[in-house]
Design a protein around this motif. Structure first.
Motif: not given
Length: 572
Positions: A416-435
């Motif tokens: 879950l720790v690994v999954g949370s890191v991956v999810t956080s990175l993908l979230t940043l990717l999604v939000m910056m893609r919108i930007w």
């Protein structure tokens, strides 16, 4: 009851919005007066909620018995650190969204619905949320859910457009199924124990056959899991929320799923303590995070992207809950407060984008940075916060959850720790893609930009006044929420302390039970030393004499949350 003259005002957190709704409904033809009544009711509710939080910050849980009928017979409202904190945050959010909606004219124009409906319904929603947070018995919790869900049906379908009605039908059907499951569970629990009072159930449920306990436990998890939008019960959310007006979507995304998370926390800590379903919760948390963020990657509409990230980040909260320790649950409480504010502010920013450009589709937008630098900044700050960039509160909340997972040490927790890191990175990717697409890309590179956007950009380039401006009524509430999200970083220390204290209270259970039923019942409901140790709570050497006393393992100050039962009424 301690300070009865003050704490007895807690029911006003429910009553004031209801009275405000009645007054607002009577002012059908006086829109400005209706807005004034609605704002006044919510401001007064917020002031009361802040006072309640200040009271319980040091004293712990306090119960209010309506009509003088003491528990478990009468209706009981319980104010503890967790419920009071949720009340304050929810009131602040609904106030900001109301100011935004009033400025935008969501209740007056564009077919969004008559003003006589929006404001009273909005206040009823506030009353339902407050009732859910204060409810001391399962049936009153059910009533709170039904109040807020009934109001949400109306708000979701404002204007009666085809997409909103279709989304409303899905939302209604799923909510009704959830409510039926919850109601059946309540009936079965009452049939088995003879009570629905949660403090009383904390004692009596443990006396039931383990198989029956498991059935009741799972039924509550399913009912609340639908409301919280955890995987695989989250399919309804991305299709329901984006169709509503921006302010409605904002308050839904910020609050409604968190009421479901609140109910899950109460279920796991008060009614069914221990590690019975921890493995299930952690698996669900991981799937919710990953499936939600993968769904967000596939979207082009900003509202749908945010709806999927909302689902994804519910997984973080379930992660902390599934760890069943003070550090994890404290981080969950911190993350819930952070995410309510952040998600609401992002949906309000999306409303600003729609207001200025005429669409929220990333495939049709561009040059928004040139059109409105203010909107660009208001989007960028919470986007980075949601992505977990240091030193924002999103990073601090995720860091707390990861520390709890590493401390727990199991293979699933580490996954879950690994999954949370991956999810956080993908979230940043999604939000910056919108930007990159919406703000940074030039509109000339967009295949089909909306005519409003093109015209507005032409007016900006030629020095003429834009047809639509981001007026103060829209910008200030959004700026306030973005600022509040940033402020959580500055006050992270005290907020984390409060979250940890709330987590300790709930995991030990005795403060809640004692506030409702008294010290004798609290002793009966106290947990085994082994369970408390698993939670990360260390009992003092004389714990047999004072079962309400405890301290967290690893507390560098080595202090107790309470020195003696005589000084604080047994509250930790």
């Amino acid at each position: 009851m301690t300070d009865f003259h003050f704490v007895s005002l807690a029911p006003l957190a429910i009553i004031m919005p209801i009275l405000g709704a009645a007054a607002a409904f009577m002012m059908v033809r006086r829109p400005k007066a209706q807005i004034a009544v609605t704002v006044t009711a919510i401001v007064l509710t917020l002031i009361l909620d802040i006072a309640l939080l200040a009271h319980v910050w040091d004293t712990g849980a306090v119960a209010v018995f309506l009509g003088g009928w003491e528990a478990p017979i009468g209706i009981t409202l319980v104010v503890d650190r967790f419920s009071a904190l949720m009340l304050v945050v929810s009131s602040a959010i609904v106030l900001a969204v109301l100011l935004y909606a009033s400025a935008q004219g969501v209740a007056e124009s564009d077919g969004s619905g008559p003003v006589s409906i929006f404001h009273p319904t909005y206040l009823i929603l506030v009353a339902g949320v407050s009732n859910a947070f204060l409810a001391g018995d399962l049936f009153n919790l059910y009533v709170g859910f039904e109040i807020l869900l009934t109001a949400s049906y109306v708000l979701l379908t404002l204007g009666g457009t085809g997409p909103r009605v279709r989304a409303g039908v899905t939302y209604v059907v799923v909510s009704v199924v959830s409510s039926i499951v919850f109601l059946i569970a309540i009936a079965m629990i009452y049939g088995a124990t003879g009570t629905v009072n949660m403090a009383d159930l904390a004692i009596k449920l443990a006396e039931l056959n383990p198989a029956l306990q498991q059935v009741l436990h799972i039924m509550l998890l399913v009912g609340f899991g639908i409301k919280a939008a955890v995987f695989p019960l989250s399919f309804w959310l991305p299709d329901s929320y984006p169709t509503a007006p921006a302010p409605v979507t904002a308050v839904f995304a910020g609050l409604l799923t968190k009421v479901g998370v609140y109910a899950l926390v109460r279920t796991e800590t008060l009614l069914f303590p221990g590690d019975r379903v921890n493995t299930l919760l952690m698996i669900v948390a991981l799937l919710t995070m990953i499936v939600g963020i993968l769904g967000a990657l596939a979207q082009t509409d900003i509202k749908r992207v945010l709806s999927f990230t909302l689902v994804s980040h519910i997984g973080y909260m379930i992660f902390g809950l599934g760890l069943s320790n003070v550090v994890g649950l404290g981080a969950t409480i911190f993350y819930v407060v952070h995410h309510i504010t952040l998600q609401t502010s992002l949906f309000l920013v999306t409303g600003l984008i729609e207001f200025r450009a005429g669409t929220a589709s990333t495939t049709r937008l561009g040059s928004m940075l040139k059109l409105s630098p203010l909107i660009a900044v208001l989007y960028l700050i919470p986007a980075l916060n949601l992505g977990g960039i240091p030193p924002f509160s999103g990073f601090l909340g995720k860091l707390g959850l990861m520390q709890a997972g590493v401390g727990q040490g199991s293979g699933l927790a580490m996954l879950l720790v690994v999954g949370s890191v991956v999810t956080s990175l993908l979230t940043l990717l999604v939000m910056m893609r919108i930007w990159a697409r919406v703000f940074w890309r030039k509109v000339e590179d967009v295949e089909d930009p909306p005519s409003r956007l093109v015209e507005e950009l032409e007016r900006v380039e030629t020095g003429r006044r834009p047809l639509r401006t981001t007026n103060a009524g829209l910008a200030l509430p959004t700026l306030g929420l973005v600022g509040l999200g940033v402020a959580f970083t500055a006050v992270a220390g005290p907020l984390y302390d409060l979250s940890d204290q709330a987590a300790e209270d709930m995991l030990v259970r005795t403060p809640y039970i004692e506030a409702v039923l008294g010290p004798e019942a609290a002793s009966q409901g106290s947990l085994d030393l082994e369970v408390l140790t698993d939670y990360g709570i260390e009992m003092p050497a004389d714990s047999s004499d004072s079962p309400g006393e405890f301290r967290s393992v690893g507390d560098s100050n080595g202090h107790n949350s309470s020195e003696s039962d005589d000084e604080t009424g047994g509250q930790p």
